[in-house]
Design a protein around this motif. Structure first.
Motif, PDB file in Angstrom:
ATOM      1  N   ASP A 112       0.827  -1.212   0.000  1.00 12.10           N
ATOM      2  CA  ASP A 112       0.000   0.000   0.000  1.00 12.10           C
ATOM      3  C   ASP A 112       0.859   1.259   0.000  1.00 12.10           C
ATOM      4  O   ASP A 112       0.544   2.246  -0.676  1.00 12.10           O
ATOM      5  N   ALA A 113       1.943   1.240   0.744  1.00 12.40           N
ATOM      6  CA  ALA A 113       2.830   2.397   0.797  1.00 12.40           C
ATOM      7  C   ALA A 113       3.482   2.650  -0.557  1.00 12.40           C
ATOM      8  O   ALA A 113       3.594   3.793  -1.005  1.00 12.40           O
ATOM      9  N   ILE A 114       3.898   1.571  -1.238  1.00 13.00           N
ATOM     10  CA  ILE A 114       4.521   1.716  -2.556  1.00 13.00           C
ATOM     11  C   ILE A 114       3.504   2.232  -3.571  1.00 13.00           C
ATOM     12  O   ILE A 114       3.805   3.131  -4.366  1.00 13.00           O
ATOM     13  N   LEU A 115       2.291   1.717  -3.556  1.00 13.25           N
ATOM     14  CA  LEU A 115       1.253   2.193  -4.472  1.00 13.25           C
ATOM     15  C   LEU A 115       0.909   3.660  -4.225  1.00 13.25           C
ATOM     16  O   LEU A 115       0.712   4.422  -5.178  1.00 13.25           O
ATOM     17  N   ALA A 116       0.851   4.050  -2.969  1.00 10.15           N
ATOM     18  CA  ALA A 116       0.578   5.451  -2.644  1.00 10.15           C
ATOM     19  C   ALA A 116       1.715   6.346  -3.139  1.00 10.15           C
ATOM     20  O   ALA A 116       1.477   7.451  -3.657  1.00 10.15           O
ATOM     21  N   GLY A 117       2.952   5.891  -3.004  1.00 12.24           N
ATOM     22  CA  GLY A 117       4.100   6.655  -3.480  1.00 12.24           C
ATOM     23  C   GLY A 117       4.085   6.830  -4.982  1.00 12.24           C
ATOM     24  O   GLY A 117       4.328   7.920  -5.498  1.00 12.24           O
ATOM     25  N   PHE A 118       3.792   5.747  -5.707  1.00 11.15           N
ATOM     26  CA  PHE A 118       3.715   5.847  -7.163  1.00 11.15           C
ATOM     27  C   PHE A 118       2.566   6.749  -7.597  1.00 11.15           C
ATOM     28  O   PHE A 118       2.679   7.484  -8.579  1.00 11.15           O
TER      29      PHE A 118
END
Length: 139
Positions: free
Chosen positions: A7-13
């Protein structure tokens, strides 16, 4: 609530994608900017002086000066820029004069518009056409 690494990676992208798209939902039209500043009032003439060069050899640094005695706010617009809002200056009661001078960036030959909101609530406007040349060759 815990956030997974996915979730953190998707939010960053998602944040990077939103930053990469210029003006995503932020660009306002001239009409929207004018209505927001004037509150729908029709601008009058006089009471404001806009000083800009007739010909600017370099569109990256065009000197502009606005003088509006008795104004509480001045807004500068560049009609031909992708983002027409250039600057808004607000003056308080302790301001010595209601004058602003700055350098603006112009994308092409266009009208520069200055609007002032006066202390009595009226709106005045001045405009000037600035011809932007390419390398000073008149292109």
């Amino acid at each position: 609530m815990t956030i997974s690494r996915r979730d953190a990676i998707l939010a960053g992208f998602g944040g990077f994608a939103a930053a990469a798209l210029p003006g995503l939902g932020l660009a306002a039209t001239m009409e929207e900017l004018t209505t927001a500043f004037t509150g729908g009032a029709a601008p009058g003439e006089g009471g404001i002086t806009l000083t800009a060069p007739e010909i600017a050899e370099n569109g990256n640094t065009v000197p502009v000066e606005v003088n509006a005695p008795g104004a509480v706010a001045i807004m500068l617009l560049a009609a031909g820029n992708p983002e027409p809002a250039v600057a808004t200056f607000t003056f308080g009661p302790a301001a010595g004069s209601q004058r602003a001078a700055t350098r603006i960036r112009l994308a092409k030959t266009q009208d520069v518009i200055a609007m002032a909101k006066m202390a009595d609530g009226s709106i005045v406007q001045a405009s000037s056409t600035v011809k932007v040349t390419i390398g000073g060759c008149g292109g």
